[in-house]
Motif scaffolding. Sequence first.
Motif, short mmCIF file in Angstrom:
data_model
loop_
_atom_site.label_atom_id
_atom_site.label_comp_id
_atom_site.label_asym_id
_atom_site.label_seq_id
_atom_site.Cartn_x
_atom_site.Cartn_y
_atom_site.Cartn_z
N ALA A 3 2.50 -2.37 -4.46
CA ALA A 3 1.90 -1.31 -3.59
C ALA A 3 2.46 -1.66 -2.07
O ALA A 3 2.96 -0.69 -1.51
N THR B 35 -1.78 5.53 -7.13
CA THR B 35 -1.98 3.96 -7.70
C THR B 35 -3.12 4.22 -8.85
O THR B 35 -4.26 4.56 -8.37
N LEU C 254 -6.54 -3.47 -2.49
CA LEU C 254 -5.26 -2.70 -2.31
C LEU C 254 -5.51 -1.88 -1.00
O LEU C 254 -4.78 -1.69 -0.26
N VAL D 34 -3.40 0.48 1.44
CA VAL D 34 -3.22 1.60 0.43
C VAL D 34 -4.20 2.61 0.96
O VAL D 34 -5.43 2.44 0.86
#
Length: 122
Positions: A43, A51, A69, A75
Amino acid sequence: MTLRCLLIDDSPRFLAAARGLLEREGLAVVATAMTGDDALRYAAELEPDVTLVDIHLGGQSGFDVVRRLTGEARVAPSSVILISTHAEEDFADLIADSPVAGFLPKTGLSADAIRAVLGRTA
């Protein structure tokens, strides 16, 4: 614009099948990961548009991976979709409390379904 996708699941068979399906439908699968650590690395390196994270990752919780994440790898929560073979109702409270765009059952996985969750058109 082609959506760039990162797939995270602990099943190599599912990863291969999902990759093939999504690529046939016009998404670019930039990487697949089977662990949270690999997911974070990919990522951060590849900066995918979306994702997909399985709720059950063997010994890891997909919810924990999502938190990592969106925290460590920065992200955008609006670009993360949880997936599972289980019904959404089984995890409704956890999904609602997690920083994700939404949920898709694995049986309903498609490029159009992903775009719908993200609020994008083809």
